[in-house]
Design an enzyme around this catalytic site. Structure first.
Site, PDB file in Angstrom:
ATOM      1  CG  HIS A 195      -1.933  -1.348   1.230  1.00  0.00           C
ATOM      2  ND1 HIS A 195      -3.348  -1.014   1.065  1.00  0.00           N
ATOM      3  CD2 HIS A 195      -1.795  -2.435   1.196  1.00  0.00           C
ATOM      4  CE1 HIS A 195      -4.150  -2.067   0.929  1.00  0.00           C
ATOM      5  NE2 HIS A 195      -3.377  -3.050   1.293  1.00  0.00           N
ATOM      6  CG  ASP A 210      -5.125   2.605   1.299  1.00  0.00           C
ATOM      7  OD1 ASP A 210      -5.561   1.633   1.791  1.00  0.00           O
ATOM      8  OD2 ASP A 210      -3.723   1.405   1.572  1.00  0.00           O
ATOM      9  CB  ALA A 242      14.478  -9.540  -5.416  1.00  0.00           C
ATOM     10  CD  GLN A 262       8.067  -8.110  -6.931  1.00  0.00           C
ATOM     11  OE1 GLN A 262       8.638  -8.944  -6.823  1.00  0.00           O
ATOM     12  NE2 GLN A 262       6.852  -7.504  -7.867  1.00  0.00           N
ATOM     13  CG  HIS A 316       1.483 -12.681  -3.877  1.00  0.00           C
ATOM     14  ND1 HIS A 316       2.441 -11.877  -4.169  1.00  0.00           N
ATOM     15  CD2 HIS A 316       1.017 -11.440  -2.762  1.00  0.00           C
ATOM     16  CE1 HIS A 316       2.409 -10.557  -4.054  1.00  0.00           C
ATOM     17  NE2 HIS A 316       1.485 -10.210  -3.092  1.00  0.00           N
ATOM     18  CD  GLU A 345       5.903  -4.070  -9.094  1.00  0.00           C
ATOM     19  OE1 GLU A 345       6.736  -5.594  -8.518  1.00  0.00           O
ATOM     20  OE2 GLU A 345       5.945  -3.495  -8.560  1.00  0.00           O
ATOM     21  CD  GLN A 401      -2.459 -12.069  -2.065  1.00  0.00           C
ATOM     22  OE1 GLN A 401      -2.746 -13.567  -1.730  1.00  0.00           O
ATOM     23  NE2 GLN A 401      -1.689 -11.032  -1.211  1.00  0.00           N
TER      24      GLN A 401
HETATM   25  C1  UDX Z   1      -0.723  -6.345  -0.527  1.00  0.00           C
HETATM   26  C2  UDX Z   1      -1.449  -7.195  -1.465  1.00  0.00           C
HETATM   27  O1  UDX Z   1      -1.425  -9.353  -0.726  1.00  0.00           O
HETATM   28  C3  UDX Z   1      -1.734  -6.909  -2.734  1.00  0.00           C
HETATM   29  O2  UDX Z   1      -2.458  -8.266  -2.975  1.00  0.00           O
HETATM   30  C4  UDX Z   1      -2.581  -5.934  -2.200  1.00  0.00           C
HETATM   31  O3  UDX Z   1      -2.405  -5.333  -3.918  1.00  0.00           O
HETATM   32  C5  UDX Z   1      -1.106  -4.565  -2.077  1.00  0.00           C
HETATM   33  O4  UDX Z   1      -1.514  -5.051  -0.793  1.00  0.00           O
HETATM   34  P1  UDX Z   1       1.526  -7.157  -1.020  1.00  0.00           P
HETATM   35  O5  UDX Z   1       1.113  -8.917  -0.984  1.00  0.00           O
HETATM   36  O6  UDX Z   1       3.006  -7.024  -0.795  1.00  0.00           O
HETATM   37  O7  UDX Z   1       0.717  -6.418  -1.131  1.00  0.00           O
HETATM   38  O8  UDX Z   1       1.703  -7.840  -3.065  1.00  0.00           O
HETATM   39  P2  UDX Z   1       2.076  -6.772  -4.287  1.00  0.00           P
HETATM   40  O9  UDX Z   1       0.824  -5.825  -4.402  1.00  0.00           O
HETATM   41  O10 UDX Z   1       3.134  -7.568  -4.952  1.00  0.00           O
HETATM   42  O11 UDX Z   1       3.445  -5.675  -4.124  1.00  0.00           O
HETATM   43  C6  UDX Z   1       4.463  -6.189  -3.552  1.00  0.00           C
HETATM   44  C7  UDX Z   1       5.845  -4.928  -3.520  1.00  0.00           C
HETATM   45  O12 UDX Z   1       7.032  -5.241  -2.682  1.00  0.00           O
HETATM   46  C8  UDX Z   1       5.927  -4.811  -4.736  1.00  0.00           C
HETATM   47  O13 UDX Z   1       5.872  -3.483  -5.801  1.00  0.00           O
HETATM   48  C9  UDX Z   1       7.302  -5.685  -5.436  1.00  0.00           C
HETATM   49  O14 UDX Z   1       7.648  -4.953  -6.302  1.00  0.00           O
HETATM   50  C10 UDX Z   1       8.029  -5.024  -3.717  1.00  0.00           C
HETATM   51  N1  UDX Z   1       9.001  -6.427  -4.002  1.00  0.00           N
HETATM   52  C11 UDX Z   1       8.547  -7.849  -3.022  1.00  0.00           C
HETATM   53  C12 UDX Z   1      10.087  -6.891  -3.877  1.00  0.00           C
HETATM   54  O15 UDX Z   1      10.401  -4.928  -4.429  1.00  0.00           O
HETATM   55  N2  UDX Z   1      11.354  -6.676  -3.674  1.00  0.00           N
HETATM   56  C13 UDX Z   1      10.670  -8.275  -3.468  1.00  0.00           C
HETATM   57  O16 UDX Z   1      11.858  -9.417  -3.154  1.00  0.00           O
HETATM   58  C14 UDX Z   1       9.748  -8.725  -3.243  1.00  0.00           C
END
Ligand code: UDX
Length: 483
Positions: free
Chosen positions: A22, A124, A361, A363, A378, A386, A403
């Site tokens: 978020h 939010d 990482a 990412q 996930h 991304e 998700q």
């Molecule tokens: C949560 C919810 O799970 C998600 O479904 C919702 O839409 C937003 O809040 P999260 O589970 O963390 O988020 O997943 P995601 O939305 O994919 O965000 C993860 C972030 O962490 C991404 O921006 C990704 O780039 C970053 N990341 C993840 C890294 O920078 N490095 C990593 O190794 C893993």
């Protein structure tokens, strides 16, 4: 020369839900607003702010963005609380009781400062106490939902799903039953694709009630911001327009910021917004791999795996015979003592030959690397955006909240990946990895390339998100003049 009156600087107070997925997109928006000359106060929780201070150079970031400042408030949980896995929902209730009055006081004190008082709050969509606080203090509020448009639309139909008896699921759960009462998504969703809360057995469950009240409170905001782009979800975005006076789709925000920085003469200012220290050694490893040969595996910031699930992924990856880069976040395996048990020789050998593991990482850079051929995710919305912006096809293993909807959009609507929802066995994983990198690659990559092109276009000058961000900025400026 006449000096501009500092009190007319538009000033947005941005309040994300205190969680990685978020905070990160809202920080991107904050950067873009600052680059356009607005002032921004970005309100983190004390916990998130302390972690951000460890993972990025906050002082350098702020010094390069005049008009930007961080504030932080308590999220109401003790420092040792994990704020992840099954306990992540605790934040909903603690922020409501503890952060709400603190946020209201912050708005009042910012209003008393000389300079630029708050013009609007951007909060939010899961922090509706900000709507109450902004209304009480008399500041306009815009809501930012970090989900995609389709999922946001689904949340607005949870009450209808309850009325029509679709949820809670009774007796034989019949998870493949089609959901037909959500306009615009009639032929897309099955029961198993509904948001995680729809699997709760009791409507009275506090988490269900929380989502219901948060979603309904969002409509008191004067506008909705979503991190998506028109070309991806046009029909549903126009339906959301029936609930809000204005809807600004301004994504993908991370691509937007990169493109802005590339075309701007100002020094690079972007933060990576990561709460963990990124292990960049994987980029050198990726450099040594052939083009499109590696599958990247990451389950975001909140999902935890059981030890059994981890072993299924491990076997599936090793048996696929493909290279893999796997993010195993600290504390993300439940019953962690099990992880210490020695895996069989075959896994260790296969991993040494073809695998690379990191705790966190970079990412976005990983997904943009030429050796990445696919992504097991996930299906968090940030990870999905991304990967689709980078044209990387995905295998979805969704666990909760949005998700479950995102993965259905990915596999059935946009056709840029495969959905392994509700399964976790090594044979499926092995087969899907091969399908993604070889057998089904051609058809999936065609859609993935097309969607990546549309994402890039949307943030270019004249593109849909570009124009919508300009509208948002102008509307905030107008609020400032009329406040
Ligand atoms: C949560 C919810 O799970 C998600 O479904 C919702 O839409 C937003 O809040 P999260 O589970 O963390 O988020 O997943 P995601 O939305 O994919 O965000 C993860 C972030 O962490 C991404 O921006 C990704 O780039 C970053 N990341 C993840 C890294 O920078 N490095 C990593 O190794 C893993």
């Amino acid at each position: 020369m006449e000096q501009p009156n500092p009190s007319i600087f538009p000033h947005a107070v941005i309040l994300p839900m205190p969680a990685q997925g978020h905070m990160k997109p809202m920080l991107r928006l904050a950067e873009l607003l600052c680059l356009a000359g607005l002032h921004v106060t970005f309100v983190n929780s004390d916990y998130i702010q302390a972690r951000l201070l460890k993972s990025m150079d906050v002082a350098a970031f702020c010094s390069r963005l005049p008009g930007f400042r961080f504030e932080s408030l308590s999220d109401g949980l003790p420092p040792e609380h994990p704020r992840a896995g099954r306990l992540a929902n605790d934040l909903f209730f603690s922020t409501r009781s503890v952060t709400k009055p603190l946020f209201r006081e912050l708005l009042i004190s910012l209003g008393k400062e000389s300079g630029s008082p708050p013009t609007c709050v951007i909060a939010d969509g899961l922090m509706s106490f900000a709507v109450d606080a902004a209304e009480e203090v008399g500041i306009p509020i815009i809501t930012f939902r970090t989900y995609n448009a389709s999922c946001t639309w689904v949340y607005f139909h949870i009450s209808k799903l309850i009325e029509e008896g679709e949820i809670p699921f009774q007796g034989d759960k019949d998870m493949d039953r089609q959901i037909t009462c959500i306009p615009g998504l009639e032929s897309l969703l099955r029961r198993r694709d509904l948001p995680g809360i729809c699997r709760l057995e009791e409507i009275e469950n506090p988490v269900m009630q929380y989502y219901l009240s948060e979603t309904s409170a969002m409509t008191r905001a004067s506008a909705l911001i979503i991190n998506t782009f028109e070309e991806l979800e046009a029909p549903v975005i126009s339906k959301l327009g029936s609930l809000f006076p204005k809807v600004y789709t301004i994504g993908p925000l991370h691509t937007f910021l990169k493109s802005h920085i590339k075309h701007s003469s100002s020094p690079s200012v972007s933060s990576n917004g990561s709460l963990w220290q990124q292990d960049r050694s994987c980029l050198a490893w990726l450099d040594s791999q052939p083009s499109k040969s590696v599958v990247y595996v990451s389950f975001g910031s909140l999902v935890s795996l059981t030890r059994d699930q981890m072993m299924e992924f491990w076997y599936g990856l090793v048996h696929s015979g493909k290279k893999f880069l796997w993010v195993i976040r600290p504390n993300s395996i439940e019953g962690e003592e099990g992880v210490g048990q020695t895996p069989v020789e075959e896994l260790l050998e296969g991993t040494k030959e073809r695998g690379f593991m990191v705790g966190w990482a970079p990412q976005e850079e990983v997904l943009g690397h030429p050796s990445i051929g696919g992504f097991i995710t996930h299906s968090g919305w940030n990870s999905t955006l991304e990967s689709l912006s980078a044209g990387v096809p995905v295998i979805c293993w969704p666990q909760f909240s949005d998700q479950l909807v995102n993965s259905r959009c990915v596999s059935e609507l946009w056709r840029i990946g495969l959905d392994m929802k509700d399964t976790c066995d090594r044979l499926t994983i092995e087969k899907m990895v091969r399908d993604l990198l070889e057998d089904k690659r051609e058809e999936i990559i065609r859609s993935a390339n097309e969607i990546a092109r549309m994402a890039r276009e949307s943030v270019k000058e004249g593109g849909s998100s570009y124009c919508n961000l300009e509208k948002l900025i102008n509307d905030i400026r107008l609020m400032c003049l009329t406040n």
